[in-house]
Write an enzyme that holds these catalytic residues in place. Structure first.
Site, PDB file in Angstrom:
ATOM      1  N   ASN A  32       0.819  -1.218   0.000  1.00 48.84           N
ATOM      2  CA  ASN A  32       0.000   0.000   0.000  1.00 48.84           C
ATOM      3  C   ASN A  32       0.850   1.264   0.000  1.00 48.84           C
ATOM      4  O   ASN A  32       0.322   2.376   0.040  1.00 48.84           O
ATOM      5  CB  ASN A  32      -0.979   0.008   1.175  1.00 48.84           C
ATOM      6  CG  ASN A  32      -0.304   0.146   2.531  1.00 48.84           C
ATOM      7  OD1 ASN A  32       0.927   0.151   2.637  1.00 48.84           O
ATOM      8  ND2 ASN A  32      -1.099   0.255   3.586  1.00 48.84           N
ATOM      9  N   LEU A  33       2.170   1.089  -0.034  1.00 48.87           N
ATOM     10  CA  LEU A  33       3.138   2.202  -0.117  1.00 48.87           C
ATOM     11  C   LEU A  33       3.087   3.121   1.104  1.00 48.87           C
ATOM     12  O   LEU A  33       3.507   4.276   1.028  1.00 48.87           O
ATOM     13  CB  LEU A  33       2.933   3.015  -1.403  1.00 48.87           C
ATOM     14  CG  LEU A  33       3.025   2.217  -2.718  1.00 48.87           C
ATOM     15  CD1 LEU A  33       2.777   3.137  -3.916  1.00 48.87           C
ATOM     16  CD2 LEU A  33       4.372   1.521  -2.841  1.00 48.87           C
ATOM     17  N   ASN A  35       4.811   2.719   3.842  1.00 53.49           N
ATOM     18  CA  ASN A  35       6.170   2.877   4.379  1.00 53.49           C
ATOM     19  C   ASN A  35       7.186   2.353   3.370  1.00 53.49           C
ATOM     20  O   ASN A  35       8.187   1.740   3.727  1.00 53.49           O
ATOM     21  CB  ASN A  35       6.309   2.133   5.708  1.00 53.49           C
ATOM     22  CG  ASN A  35       7.568   2.531   6.467  1.00 53.49           C
ATOM     23  OD1 ASN A  35       8.014   3.674   6.379  1.00 53.49           O
ATOM     24  ND2 ASN A  35       8.158   1.598   7.177  1.00 53.49           N
ATOM     25  N   SER A 125       8.341 -12.610  14.526  1.00 53.41           N
ATOM     26  CA  SER A 125       9.400 -11.814  15.148  1.00 53.41           C
ATOM     27  C   SER A 125       9.808 -12.398  16.491  1.00 53.41           C
ATOM     28  O   SER A 125       9.010 -13.050  17.172  1.00 53.41           O
ATOM     29  CB  SER A 125       8.886 -10.385  15.350  1.00 53.41           C
ATOM     30  OG  SER A 125       9.707  -9.651  16.220  1.00 53.41           O
ATOM     31  N   TYR A 150       2.903  -4.039  19.290  1.00 49.23           N
ATOM     32  CA  TYR A 150       3.487  -4.680  18.109  1.00 49.23           C
ATOM     33  C   TYR A 150       3.788  -6.149  18.387  1.00 49.23           C
ATOM     34  O   TYR A 150       3.399  -7.040  17.619  1.00 49.23           O
ATOM     35  CB  TYR A 150       4.775  -3.969  17.676  1.00 49.23           C
ATOM     36  CG  TYR A 150       5.601  -4.795  16.713  1.00 49.23           C
ATOM     37  CD1 TYR A 150       5.162  -5.013  15.414  1.00 49.23           C
ATOM     38  CD2 TYR A 150       6.804  -5.383  17.108  1.00 49.23           C
ATOM     39  CE1 TYR A 150       5.897  -5.797  14.534  1.00 49.23           C
ATOM     40  CE2 TYR A 150       7.543  -6.163  16.234  1.00 49.23           C
ATOM     41  CZ  TYR A 150       7.091  -6.362  14.949  1.00 49.23           C
ATOM     42  OH  TYR A 150       7.810  -7.148  14.088  1.00 49.23           O
ATOM     43  N   LYS A 154       2.052  -9.878  16.802  1.00 50.99           N
ATOM     44  CA  LYS A 154       2.758 -11.045  16.267  1.00 50.99           C
ATOM     45  C   LYS A 154       2.365 -12.310  17.026  1.00 50.99           C
ATOM     46  O   LYS A 154       2.202 -13.381  16.436  1.00 50.99           O
ATOM     47  CB  LYS A 154       4.272 -10.829  16.329  1.00 50.99           C
ATOM     48  CG  LYS A 154       4.783  -9.766  15.353  1.00 50.99           C
ATOM     49  CD  LYS A 154       4.456 -10.111  13.908  1.00 50.99           C
ATOM     50  CE  LYS A 154       5.019  -9.099  12.933  1.00 50.99           C
ATOM     51  NZ  LYS A 154       4.639  -9.388  11.525  1.00 50.99           N
ATOM     52  N   ASN A 179      16.870  -9.189  14.250  1.00 53.46           N
ATOM     53  CA  ASN A 179      16.951  -7.792  13.795  1.00 53.46           C
ATOM     54  C   ASN A 179      17.609  -7.672  12.428  1.00 53.46           C
ATOM     55  O   ASN A 179      18.838  -7.672  12.334  1.00 53.46           O
ATOM     56  CB  ASN A 179      17.712  -6.963  14.842  1.00 53.46           C
ATOM     57  CG  ASN A 179      16.939  -6.839  16.136  1.00 53.46           C
ATOM     58  OD1 ASN A 179      16.707  -7.823  16.820  1.00 53.46           O
ATOM     59  ND2 ASN A 179      16.506  -5.629  16.450  1.00 53.46           N
ATOM     60  N   LEU A 200      17.437   0.936  14.702  1.00 60.77           N
ATOM     61  CA  LEU A 200      18.753   1.449  15.074  1.00 60.77           C
ATOM     62  C   LEU A 200      19.643   1.777  13.874  1.00 60.77           C
ATOM     63  O   LEU A 200      20.199   2.878  13.787  1.00 60.77           O
ATOM     64  CB  LEU A 200      19.464   0.433  15.979  1.00 60.77           C
ATOM     65  CG  LEU A 200      20.917   0.753  16.356  1.00 60.77           C
ATOM     66  CD1 LEU A 200      20.999   2.044  17.164  1.00 60.77           C
ATOM     67  CD2 LEU A 200      21.530  -0.412  17.137  1.00 60.77           C
ATOM     68  N   ARG A 231      20.888  -7.281  20.866  1.00 58.48           N
ATOM     69  CA  ARG A 231      20.033  -7.889  19.859  1.00 58.48           C
ATOM     70  C   ARG A 231      20.874  -8.743  18.912  1.00 58.48           C
ATOM     71  O   ARG A 231      22.102  -8.637  18.870  1.00 58.48           O
ATOM     72  CB  ARG A 231      19.306  -6.812  19.044  1.00 58.48           C
ATOM     73  CG  ARG A 231      18.394  -5.900  19.843  1.00 58.48           C
ATOM     74  CD  ARG A 231      17.140  -6.607  20.311  1.00 58.48           C
ATOM     75  NE  ARG A 231      16.247  -5.699  21.013  1.00 58.48           N
ATOM     76  CZ  ARG A 231      16.271  -5.456  22.304  1.00 58.48           C
ATOM     77  NH1 ARG A 231      17.185  -6.057  23.076  1.00 58.48           N
ATOM     78  NH2 ARG A 231      15.399  -4.632  22.866  1.00 58.48           N
ATOM     79  N   GLY A 297       8.884  -0.641  26.248  1.00 62.11           N
ATOM     80  CA  GLY A 297       8.674  -1.720  25.285  1.00 62.11           C
ATOM     81  C   GLY A 297       9.937  -2.451  24.893  1.00 62.11           C
ATOM     82  O   GLY A 297       9.870  -3.503  24.242  1.00 62.11           O
TER      83      GLY A 297
END
Length: 339
Positions: A32-33, A35, A125, A150, A154, A179, A200, A231, A297
């Site tokens: 859907n563009l 992002n 994730s 978020y 998931k 990540n 990051l 991570r 979070g």
């Protein structure tokens, strides 16, 4: 074989489209563009010599999803990336995340369960584990309460797929990845967030380019090697290749169960400061950063036990942290040289 890739112009999706086309799959991209950019199609074409079919669809539109699968009724598999994915944003905008990440998944599965047979790869994730009590994290690690909306989407997504595969002809693989960073070695596609980066590495590279005054490091008082969060940073091309292997496993009917789960990571944890130092080494410049308060979070540490993916899928990562940072830096420089 025709494969649908939702969110196929996004960071991981676009790299997976490249790897699919390299293996001679015919790819139909849904995006859907929100992002991403339609120009990513050109980058994919420059790498592979082939531009995938593109349909601009918002997967929250149930009628549009139905029309799509009516038009493309010969799909051999779906790889579902399309989702909002920023932990911090999800804390501030929970309903946006629940609508976008859950409704779209349900509408796709409703279409697939009408088929005699369907293969489905879900972009999950490591956030589903919450703050795991033991490192490294294996697929059998107990699921802890989600640390963010978020992460919860998931977890819920995985539960939905688990329930559906029990009562339908859908075969699914959940890929829990850690990540993803870096860019394609051609520097034709890479991570290009719209607005302020939520991850990051693009924040590091944008700071390196002078687009950001300084990088914020969220907390240095965690119980880790240097006080910053740890991570498992995996090169996006390594990650993309795993999706193709998983898809082929379903197509070849080599899956042991109707639902399988695999961690995708390097098996090594790196702290925020270690990632910064890797960038400084490959770029030859010092990065400006400030230690600020912890971010709601964030978990302290998360890195993968990859034994299952290594042995069952026959997949493992090949790129180092420095190689991934080098590709991300080259991509950032190329993108900014156009502006």
């Amino acid at each position: 074989m025709k494969i649908v890739v939702t969110g196929g112009l996004g960071f991981i999706g676009s790299h997976t489209v490249v790897e699919l086309q390299n293996e001679n799959f015919e790819v139909v991209v849904i995006d859907n563009l929100s992002n991403s950019s339609v120009e990513v199609l050109d980058g994919i074409e420059r790498i592979t010599g082939n531009k995938p079919i593109f349909e601009q669809i918002d997967l929250r539109d149930k009628a549009a999803v139905h029309s799509f699968f009516k038009k493309y009724d010969d799909v051999a598999g779906v790889i579902h990336f399309a989702a909002s994915k920023a932990v911090g944003e999800s804390v501030k905008e929970p309903l946006l995340y629940y609508e976008n990440n859950i409704a779209s998944l349900v509408y796709i599965l409703q279409e697939l369960q009408q088929k005699p047979e369907a293969n489905f790869i879900f972009s999950s994730s490591c956030t589903v584990y919450g703050q795991a009590e033991v490192m490294p994290i294996a697929e059998t690690t107990p699921i802890q309460p989600a640390m963010s909306p978020y992460g919860n989407t998931k977890q819920i997504g995985e539960e939905i797929i688990t329930d559906v595969t029990k009562v339908s002809n859908i075969n699914a693989i959940l890929l829990r990845y850690f990540n993803p960073i870096g860019a394609h070695p051609s520097v034709e596609i890479g991570e290009l967030p719209i607005g302020v980066p939520q991850n990051l590495v693009p924040f590091i590279t944008q700071t390196g380019m002078g687009l950001r005054k300084a990088l914020s490091v969220y907390g240095n008082d965690y119980p880790t090697v240097d006080g910053t969060c740890v991570r498992d940073y995996i090169h996006v091309v390594d990650l993309a290749k795993a999706h193709v292997i998983a898809l082929q496993r379903l197509i070849d009917k080599k899956n042991a169960d109707k639902l399988e789960i695999f961690n995708l990571g390097t098996g090594t944890g790196s702290s925020v400061l270690e990632v910064i130092h890797a960038f400084e080494k490959v770029s030859g410049q010092k990065l400006v950063y400030n230690i600020v308060e912890r971010r709601e979070g964030d978990v302290t540490s998360a890195y993968a036990n990859t034994d299952k993916a290594n042995t069952v899928l026959g997949w493992k990562t090949v790129s180092t942290l420095e190689e991934a940072m080098d590709s991300a830096w080259k991509w950032e420089q190329k993108v900014r040289s156009k502006n």
